[in-house]
Each structure stands twice: as structure tokens, then as C-alpha cells.
Design a protein around this motif. Sequence first.
Motif, PDB file in Angstrom:
ATOM      1  N   ASN A 104     -41.041 100.718 -39.434  1.00 44.64           N
ATOM      2  CA  ASN A 104     -42.346 100.347 -39.968  1.00 44.64           C
ATOM      3  C   ASN A 104     -43.315 101.521 -39.799  1.00 44.64           C
ATOM      4  O   ASN A 104     -43.046 102.599 -40.276  1.00 44.64           O
ATOM      5  N   ASP A 105     -44.406 101.326 -39.093  1.00 44.45           N
ATOM      6  CA  ASP A 105     -45.381 102.398 -38.887  1.00 44.45           C
ATOM      7  C   ASP A 105     -45.182 103.112 -37.551  1.00 44.45           C
ATOM      8  O   ASP A 105     -46.091 103.757 -37.042  1.00 44.45           O
ATOM      9  N   TYR A 106     -43.985 102.990 -36.989  1.00 44.99           N
ATOM     10  CA  TYR A 106     -43.680 103.597 -35.697  1.00 44.99           C
ATOM     11  C   TYR A 106     -42.614 104.666 -35.846  1.00 44.99           C
ATOM     12  O   TYR A 106     -41.809 104.643 -36.766  1.00 44.99           O
ATOM     13  N   GLU A 107     -42.616 105.595 -34.890  1.00 45.42           N
ATOM     14  CA  GLU A 107     -41.593 106.632 -34.832  1.00 45.42           C
ATOM     15  C   GLU A 107     -40.849 106.522 -33.509  1.00 45.42           C
ATOM     16  O   GLU A 107     -41.460 106.239 -32.472  1.00 45.42           O
ATOM     17  N   ILE A 108     -39.546 106.731 -33.581  1.00 43.40           N
ATOM     18  CA  ILE A 108     -38.725 106.820 -32.390  1.00 43.40           C
ATOM     19  C   ILE A 108     -38.471 108.310 -32.192  1.00 43.40           C
ATOM     20  O   ILE A 108     -37.981 108.987 -33.100  1.00 43.40           O
ATOM     21  N   LYS A 109     -38.857 108.816 -31.029  1.00 36.95           N
ATOM     22  CA  LYS A 109     -38.787 110.249 -30.769  1.00 36.95           C
ATOM     23  C   LYS A 109     -37.872 110.525 -29.584  1.00 36.95           C
ATOM     24  O   LYS A 109     -37.973 109.866 -28.546  1.00 36.95           O
ATOM     25  N   ALA A 110     -36.977 111.503 -29.749  1.00 40.24           N
ATOM     26  CA  ALA A 110     -36.166 111.998 -28.639  1.00 40.24           C
ATOM     27  C   ALA A 110     -36.941 113.137 -27.986  1.00 40.24           C
ATOM     28  O   ALA A 110     -37.585 113.943 -28.665  1.00 40.24           O
ATOM     29  N   VAL A 111     -36.874 113.192 -26.662  1.00 37.51           N
ATOM     30  CA  VAL A 111     -37.623 114.227 -25.948  1.00 37.51           C
ATOM     31  C   VAL A 111     -36.876 114.610 -24.675  1.00 37.51           C
ATOM     32  O   VAL A 111     -36.203 113.781 -24.061  1.00 37.51           O
ATOM     33  N   LYS A 112     -36.995 115.878 -24.320  1.00 35.59           N
ATOM     34  CA  LYS A 112     -36.503 116.379 -23.044  1.00 35.59           C
ATOM     35  C   LYS A 112     -37.730 116.736 -22.201  1.00 35.59           C
ATOM     36  O   LYS A 112     -38.663 117.379 -22.694  1.00 35.59           O
ATOM     37  N   LEU A 113     -37.707 116.306 -20.954  1.00 38.78           N
ATOM     38  CA  LEU A 113     -38.848 116.487 -20.069  1.00 38.78           C
ATOM     39  C   LEU A 113     -38.393 117.229 -18.826  1.00 38.78           C
ATOM     40  O   LEU A 113     -37.308 116.979 -18.304  1.00 38.78           O
ATOM     41  N   LYS A 114     -39.239 118.117 -18.350  1.00 45.51           N
ATOM     42  CA  LYS A 114     -38.951 118.821 -17.095  1.00 45.51           C
ATOM     43  C   LYS A 114     -40.255 119.348 -16.525  1.00 45.51           C
ATOM     44  O   LYS A 114     -41.029 119.982 -17.229  1.00 45.51           O
ATOM     45  N   GLY A 115     -40.470 119.081 -15.234  1.00 41.88           N
ATOM     46  CA  GLY A 115     -41.702 119.511 -14.590  1.00 41.88           C
ATOM     47  C   GLY A 115     -42.797 118.474 -14.749  1.00 41.88           C
ATOM     48  O   GLY A 115     -42.538 117.311 -15.042  1.00 41.88           O
ATOM     49  N   GLU A 116     -44.016 118.913 -14.554  1.00 45.48           N
ATOM     50  CA  GLU A 116     -45.165 118.013 -14.640  1.00 45.48           C
ATOM     51  C   GLU A 116     -45.902 118.249 -15.950  1.00 45.48           C
ATOM     52  O   GLU A 116     -46.130 119.387 -16.348  1.00 45.48           O
ATOM     53  N   PHE A 117     -46.264 117.154 -16.620  1.00 45.14           N
ATOM     54  CA  PHE A 117     -47.011 117.224 -17.873  1.00 45.14           C
ATOM     55  C   PHE A 117     -48.501 117.320 -17.541  1.00 45.14           C
ATOM     56  O   PHE A 117     -48.861 117.844 -16.489  1.00 45.14           O
ATOM     57  N   VAL A 118     -49.357 116.843 -18.396  1.00 44.33           N
ATOM     58  CA  VAL A 118     -50.802 116.836 -18.157  1.00 44.33           C
ATOM     59  C   VAL A 118     -51.283 115.389 -18.075  1.00 44.33           C
ATOM     60  O   VAL A 118     -50.711 114.499 -18.704  1.00 44.33           O
ATOM     61  N   TRP A 119     -52.315 115.176 -17.287  1.00 39.75           N
ATOM     62  CA  TRP A 119     -52.955 113.860 -17.275  1.00 39.75           C
ATOM     63  C   TRP A 119     -53.614 113.651 -18.627  1.00 39.75           C
ATOM     64  O   TRP A 119     -54.324 114.537 -19.120  1.00 39.75           O
ATOM     65  N   HIS A 120     -53.363 112.496 -19.238  1.00 34.73           N
ATOM     66  CA  HIS A 120     -53.932 112.225 -20.551  1.00 34.73           C
ATOM     67  C   HIS A 120     -53.974 110.724 -20.827  1.00 34.73           C
ATOM     68  O   HIS A 120     -53.399 109.928 -20.097  1.00 34.73           O
ATOM     69  N   THR A 121     -54.656 110.375 -21.895  1.00 34.09           N
ATOM     70  CA  THR A 121     -54.836 108.986 -22.315  1.00 34.09           C
ATOM     71  C   THR A 121     -54.608 108.893 -23.814  1.00 34.09           C
ATOM     72  O   THR A 121     -54.941 109.824 -24.556  1.00 34.09           O
ATOM     73  N   HIS A 122     -54.033 107.788 -24.242  1.00 34.58           N
ATOM     74  CA  HIS A 122     -53.964 107.453 -25.666  1.00 34.58           C
ATOM     75  C   HIS A 122     -54.874 106.241 -25.850  1.00 34.58           C
ATOM     76  O   HIS A 122     -54.503 105.122 -25.491  1.00 34.58           O
ATOM     77  N   GLU A 123     -56.065 106.476 -26.368  1.00 34.01           N
ATOM     78  CA  GLU A 123     -57.074 105.414 -26.466  1.00 34.01           C
ATOM     79  C   GLU A 123     -56.694 104.308 -27.438  1.00 34.01           C
ATOM     80  O   GLU A 123     -57.086 103.166 -27.259  1.00 34.01           O
ATOM     81  N   ASP A 124     -55.908 104.644 -28.484  1.00 33.42           N
ATOM     82  CA  ASP A 124     -55.661 103.683 -29.554  1.00 33.42           C
ATOM     83  C   ASP A 124     -54.281 103.064 -29.554  1.00 33.42           C
ATOM     84  O   ASP A 124     -53.975 102.255 -30.428  1.00 33.42           O
ATOM     85  N   THR A 125     -53.420 103.433 -28.605  1.00 30.91           N
ATOM     86  CA  THR A 125     -52.068 102.897 -28.651  1.00 30.91           C
ATOM     87  C   THR A 125     -51.390 102.869 -27.279  1.00 30.91           C
ATOM     88  O   THR A 125     -51.700 103.686 -26.412  1.00 30.91           O
ATOM     89  N   ASP A 126     -50.486 101.915 -27.124  1.00 30.92           N
ATOM     90  CA  ASP A 126     -49.582 101.910 -25.979  1.00 30.92           C
ATOM     91  C   ASP A 126     -48.554 103.014 -26.210  1.00 30.92           C
ATOM     92  O   ASP A 126     -48.379 103.486 -27.333  1.00 30.92           O
ATOM     93  N   GLU A 127     -47.839 103.405 -25.134  1.00 32.94           N
ATOM     94  CA  GLU A 127     -46.786 104.412 -25.260  1.00 32.94           C
ATOM     95  C   GLU A 127     -45.566 103.940 -24.473  1.00 32.94           C
ATOM     96  O   GLU A 127     -45.674 103.645 -23.289  1.00 32.94           O
ATOM     97  N   LEU A 128     -44.408 103.864 -25.156  1.00 31.07           N
ATOM     98  CA  LEU A 128     -43.184 103.396 -24.526  1.00 31.07           C
ATOM     99  C   LEU A 128     -42.299 104.567 -24.161  1.00 31.07           C
ATOM    100  O   LEU A 128     -42.023 105.424 -25.002  1.00 31.07           O
ATOM    101  N   PHE A 129     -41.856 104.616 -22.909  1.00 29.82           N
ATOM    102  CA  PHE A 129     -40.893 105.597 -22.406  1.00 29.82           C
ATOM    103  C   PHE A 129     -39.607 104.849 -22.086  1.00 29.82           C
ATOM    104  O   PHE A 129     -39.627 103.892 -21.298  1.00 29.82           O
ATOM    105  N   LEU A 130     -38.472 105.292 -22.648  1.00 30.40           N
ATOM    106  CA  LEU A 130     -37.152 104.742 -22.345  1.00 30.40           C
ATOM    107  C   LEU A 130     -36.279 105.899 -21.871  1.00 30.40           C
ATOM    108  O   LEU A 130     -35.998 106.822 -22.629  1.00 30.40           O
TER     109      LEU A 130
END
Length: 121
Positions: free
Chosen positions: A27-53
Motif C-alpha cells: 500500500n503506502d508503506y515500504e519494507i526496507k532492508a538495512v544493516k546497522l552498526k555502531g550508534e545512530f543519532v537521536w531523532h524523532t519521526h513526528e508523523d509516523t510510527d517506525e517498526l524495527f524487525l
Amino acid sequence: MNEPIDIADKLSQFSDHWSPKVIARLNDYEIKAVKLKGEFVWHTHEDTDELFLVIDGELTIQLRDGDVTLKPGQLYVVPRGVEHCPVADGEVHALLIEPTGVVNTGDAGGELTASYDDSLG
């Protein structure tokens, strides 16, 4: 008819960290693959929830009122407007599910802001 998506295959096609790649749309959503390592930045998404699997590795999502740690097969939804900072001590493979066009650094911006990449989708 669409073909099944092999998540491991999609993850094997890139090596950069903190740069989500669109692998499917729902629908209006994207499924994204991502590789993570280390520390990201503190941040906010004001208009949406964010799902991490988490697919592989262990991910800690720092929150101002306590951290959440995810192991493979676990997911967590960061509610809209909640400041958070993902941290991966080792490399983590994960899926993100979020509305089309969401910027990975939310309101923080900066050098870790990923360019939009739907080349794997």
C-alpha cells in the motif's frame, strides 16, 4: 505475478550501514532492508510510527525512559513522536516498515541521512 522476496539475498547485495534499501511495497508503506552498526543519532519521526524487525544480530533502541533490546525474530514499534537512538554493537540486519518517503534520521538530519534507495525493490 510477483516473485517471493529472499531477504537474505537482498541483504547480501549491499554492505553500507544505516542506509535502508526498499525491497518491497505494501500500500503506502515500504519494507526496507538495512544493516546497522555502531550508534545512530537521536531523532524523532513526528508523523509516523517506525517498526524495527531484527533478522540477525542484537539491536538496542535507546529511549529517554528506558532501552529496548531486540534479538533475531523480535520487533519493536517506536511510536510517532518518541525520541529514539538505535545502537548495534556488532552488525545487525533488520527490516524497517514505514510509510513511503520517511527519512531515516527523522527530524535530526545530518551526515547519517541516507539517500532514498529503491534499487533493490
